[in-house]
Design a protein around this motif. Structure first.
Motif, PDB file in Angstrom:
ATOM      1  N   GLY A   3      12.478  17.039  30.939  1.00 22.06           N
ATOM      2  CA  GLY A   3      13.472  15.985  30.765  1.00 22.06           C
ATOM      3  C   GLY A   3      12.905  14.647  30.331  1.00 22.06           C
ATOM      4  N   VAL A   4      11.588  14.568  30.160  1.00 17.74           N
ATOM      5  CA  VAL A   4      10.974  13.320  29.690  1.00 17.74           C
ATOM      6  C   VAL A   4      11.323  13.121  28.213  1.00 17.74           C
ATOM      7  CG1 VAL A   4       8.808  12.093  29.282  1.00 17.74           C
ATOM      8  CG2 VAL A   4       9.093  13.481  31.346  1.00 17.74           C
ATOM      9  N   GLN A   5      11.678  11.895  27.871  1.00 18.39           N
ATOM     10  CA  GLN A   5      12.018  11.566  26.492  1.00 18.39           C
ATOM     11  C   GLN A   5      10.833  10.832  25.860  1.00 18.39           C
ATOM     12  OE1 GLN A   5      16.398  10.732  25.986  1.00 18.39           O
ATOM     13  NE2 GLN A   5      16.170  10.061  28.103  1.00 18.39           N
ATOM     14  N   TRP A   6      10.473  11.283  24.674  1.00 12.61           N
ATOM     15  CA  TRP A   6       9.261  10.799  24.019  1.00 12.61           C
ATOM     16  C   TRP A   6       9.591  10.028  22.748  1.00 12.61           C
ATOM     17  CZ3 TRP A   6       4.335  11.592  25.979  1.00 12.61           C
ATOM     18  CH2 TRP A   6       4.239  12.493  27.046  1.00 12.61           C
ATOM     19  N   LEU A   7       8.905   8.915  22.599  1.00 15.84           N
ATOM     20  CA  LEU A   7       8.900   8.173  21.343  1.00 15.84           C
ATOM     21  C   LEU A   7       7.569   8.513  20.682  1.00 15.84           C
ATOM     22  CD1 LEU A   7      10.819   6.093  20.002  1.00 15.84           C
ATOM     23  CD2 LEU A   7       9.389   4.299  20.983  1.00 15.84           C
ATOM     24  N   LEU A   8       7.624   9.134  19.511  1.00 19.83           N
ATOM     25  CA  LEU A   8       6.421   9.699  18.899  1.00 19.83           C
ATOM     26  C   LEU A   8       6.133   9.045  17.553  1.00 19.83           C
ATOM     27  CD1 LEU A   8       7.344  13.408  19.646  1.00 19.83           C
ATOM     28  CD2 LEU A   8       5.636  12.047  20.876  1.00 19.83           C
ATOM     29  N   GLU A   9       4.898   8.662  17.360  1.00 14.94           N
ATOM     30  CA  GLU A   9       4.479   8.029  16.108  1.00 14.94           C
ATOM     31  C   GLU A   9       3.388   8.867  15.465  1.00 14.94           C
ATOM     32  OE1 GLU A   9       4.292   5.171  13.029  1.00 14.94           O
ATOM     33  OE2 GLU A   9       5.782   5.543  14.594  1.00 14.94           O
ATOM     34  N   SER A  10       3.720   9.540  14.374  1.00 17.79           N
ATOM     35  CA  SER A  10       2.715  10.300  13.619  1.00 17.79           C
ATOM     36  C   SER A  10       2.054   9.339  12.641  1.00 17.79           C
ATOM     37  CB  SER A  10       3.380  11.464  12.879  1.00 17.79           C
ATOM     38  OG  SER A  10       4.430  10.997  12.050  1.00 17.79           O
ATOM     39  N   LYS A  11       0.763   9.178  12.775  1.00 19.94           N
ATOM     40  CA  LYS A  11       0.086   8.107  12.048  1.00 19.94           C
ATOM     41  C   LYS A  11      -1.006   8.656  11.137  1.00 19.94           C
ATOM     42  CE  LYS A  11       0.916   4.502  12.399  1.00 19.94           C
ATOM     43  NZ  LYS A  11       1.847   3.706  11.559  1.00 19.94           N
TER      44      LYS A  11
ATOM     45  N   ILE B 101       0.113   9.817  17.414  1.00 13.39           N
ATOM     46  CA  ILE B 101      -0.620  11.014  17.019  1.00 13.39           C
ATOM     47  C   ILE B 101      -1.337  10.756  15.695  1.00 13.39           C
ATOM     48  CG2 ILE B 101      -0.469  13.479  16.513  1.00 13.39           C
ATOM     49  CD1 ILE B 101       2.455  11.770  18.206  1.00 13.39           C
ATOM     50  N   PRO B 102      -2.621  10.430  15.729  1.00 15.39           N
ATOM     51  CA  PRO B 102      -3.375  10.239  14.486  1.00 15.39           C
ATOM     52  C   PRO B 102      -3.517  11.560  13.728  1.00 15.39           C
ATOM     53  CG  PRO B 102      -4.507   9.254  16.369  1.00 15.39           C
ATOM     54  CD  PRO B 102      -3.431  10.126  16.915  1.00 15.39           C
ATOM     55  N   GLN B 103      -3.339  11.515  12.434  1.00 16.79           N
ATOM     56  CA  GLN B 103      -3.325  12.736  11.630  1.00 16.79           C
ATOM     57  C   GLN B 103      -4.626  13.532  11.738  1.00 16.79           C
ATOM     58  OE1 GLN B 103      -2.443  12.086   7.489  1.00 16.79           O
ATOM     59  NE2 GLN B 103      -2.586  14.245   6.954  1.00 16.79           N
TER      60      GLN B 103
ATOM     61  N   ASP C 144       8.725   6.972  14.370  1.00 11.71           N
ATOM     62  CA  ASP C 144       8.955   8.162  13.549  1.00 11.71           C
ATOM     63  C   ASP C 144       9.898   9.176  14.195  1.00 11.71           C
ATOM     64  OD1 ASP C 144       7.346   7.261  11.490  1.00 11.71           O
ATOM     65  OD2 ASP C 144       5.538   8.153  12.323  1.00 11.71           O
ATOM     66  N   PHE C 145       9.541   9.637  15.399  1.00  9.69           N
ATOM     67  CA  PHE C 145      10.269  10.747  16.017  1.00  9.69           C
ATOM     68  C   PHE C 145      10.661  10.438  17.457  1.00  9.69           C
ATOM     69  CE2 PHE C 145       7.738  12.732  12.712  1.00  9.69           C
ATOM     70  CZ  PHE C 145       8.541  13.746  12.206  1.00  9.69           C
ATOM     71  N   VAL C 146      11.681  11.137  17.928  1.00  6.23           N
ATOM     72  CA  VAL C 146      11.991  11.205  19.356  1.00  6.23           C
ATOM     73  C   VAL C 146      12.036  12.679  19.737  1.00  6.23           C
ATOM     74  CG1 VAL C 146      13.227   9.024  19.619  1.00  6.23           C
ATOM     75  CG2 VAL C 146      14.458  11.058  18.828  1.00  6.23           C
ATOM     76  N   ALA C 147      11.716  12.960  21.001  1.00  6.88           N
ATOM     77  CA  ALA C 147      11.745  14.349  21.469  1.00  6.88           C
ATOM     78  C   ALA C 147      12.029  14.362  22.966  1.00  6.88           C
ATOM     79  CB  ALA C 147      10.416  15.046  21.171  1.00  6.88           C
ATOM     80  N   ILE C 148      12.533  15.484  23.442  1.00 10.69           N
ATOM     81  CA  ILE C 148      12.747  15.703  24.873  1.00 10.69           C
ATOM     82  C   ILE C 148      11.979  16.961  25.259  1.00 10.69           C
ATOM     83  CG2 ILE C 148      14.436  16.105  26.705  1.00 10.69           C
ATOM     84  CD1 ILE C 148      16.542  14.818  24.942  1.00 10.69           C
TER      85      ILE C 148
END
Length: 281
Positions: free
Chosen positions: A214-222, A256-258, A206-210
């Motif tokens: 400086g850590v880069q995150w792959l984020l899944e809103s579920k 991230i569970p809703q 779903d998302f990417v964030a920094i």
């Protein structure tokens, strides 16, 4: 190719599977006007059955161009292995036994499992091309919810549902997030994984964030989860591990569970560690 299969019975199929009933109904009143029973003719040769099974197997493993390779293997399977001993495929009783529902299920399943084990091979991760920037994504139309983000490269964050919009708002307001983006399908970022049937699939995070460190995150809103979610999680974790090793930039995965997100009401990315999602690092 190694086969593991039950021994098929050399008996005729249930006669009920050889017939079907057709009913004609009035399109307005839905009243049944007539009923007819049709008989499905038996195959006359083993080659008819072999050809049919080879096509079904090719479809099941998504290798339609391999029919010519599969057909001889199917013949060998029935001739040497399926019935526990060598049989004569010219024998009409054998042709009937090959045509049963049990034979169909066993044959396709045996070949599907054997071929999937051969067609999906895990390879050593490597960088095939330079990093691709989100800024290269071409404009695309969007009719679903959006968020007018300040930390996102897009003028509007394209969201698939209301929870994604709420999560985009959270990332935009989180003090420990310096930049984020929803990964649109137009960008074409996917992670390969195998589903519960060992089919090769593509997962779209779903998302990417920094964050500020400086850590880069792959984020899944579920919102809702299905049987393949854990496999997607595992694939995303592997991707982050590989990306970290290959780029020397730290990547982490967070699901991230809703319901848990709404109960926690976080104000920064660090708060999400209080949840119990799949987390790398």
């Amino acid at each position: 190719m190694t086969f593991q299969s039950i021994v098929l019975p050399m008996s005729e199929d249930d006669p009920r599977s050889k017939t079907f009933t057709y009913e004609g109904h009035d399109i307005i009143t839905l009243k049944k006007e007539f009923e007819r029973e049709y008989t499905i003719p038996d195959p006359q040769t083993a080659q008819e059955v072999i050809g049919y099974y080879a096509r079904r197997i090719a479809e099941a493993v998504k290798l339609p161009a391999q029919f010519a390779v599969l057909a001889p293997k199917v013949r060998e399977f029935f001739e040497q292995k399926a019935f526990g001993h060598a049989v004569d495929l010219n024998d009409h009783a054998i042709v009937k036994a090959m045509s049963t529902a049990v034979a169909h299920s066993v044959c396709v399943d045996v070949f599907k499992k054997a071929l999937q084990a051969l067609t999906i091979e895990e390879q050593t991760p490597q960088l095939l091309e330079p990093a691709r920037l989100l800024s290269t994504c071409q404009p695309f139309p969007w009719s679903r919810p959006v968020w007018e983000g300040q930390k996102c490269i897009f003028n509007l964050v394209p969201c698939d549902n209301d929870f994604e919009r709420e999560f985009a708002k959270f990332l935009d307001n989180a003090k420990d997030v310096t930049a984020f983006a929803k990964l649109p399908r137009a960008f074409g970022f996917t992670i390969e994984y195998t589903d519960t049937s060992t089919n090769l699939r593509n997962y779209e995070p779903d998302f990417v964030a920094i964050d500020k460190s400086g850590v880069q995150w792959l984020l899944e809103s579920k919102g809702q989860e299905n049987v393949d979610v854990l496999r997607k999680d595992a694939a995303a974790i592997r991707w982050c591990e590989n990306a970290t090793n290959l780029t020397e930039k730290q990547w982490k995965y967070l699901k991230i569970p809703q319901k848990e997100f709404e109960a926690l009401q976080p104000t920064c990315l660090g708060d999400l560690k209080a949840l119990s999602p799949v987390l790398l690092g």
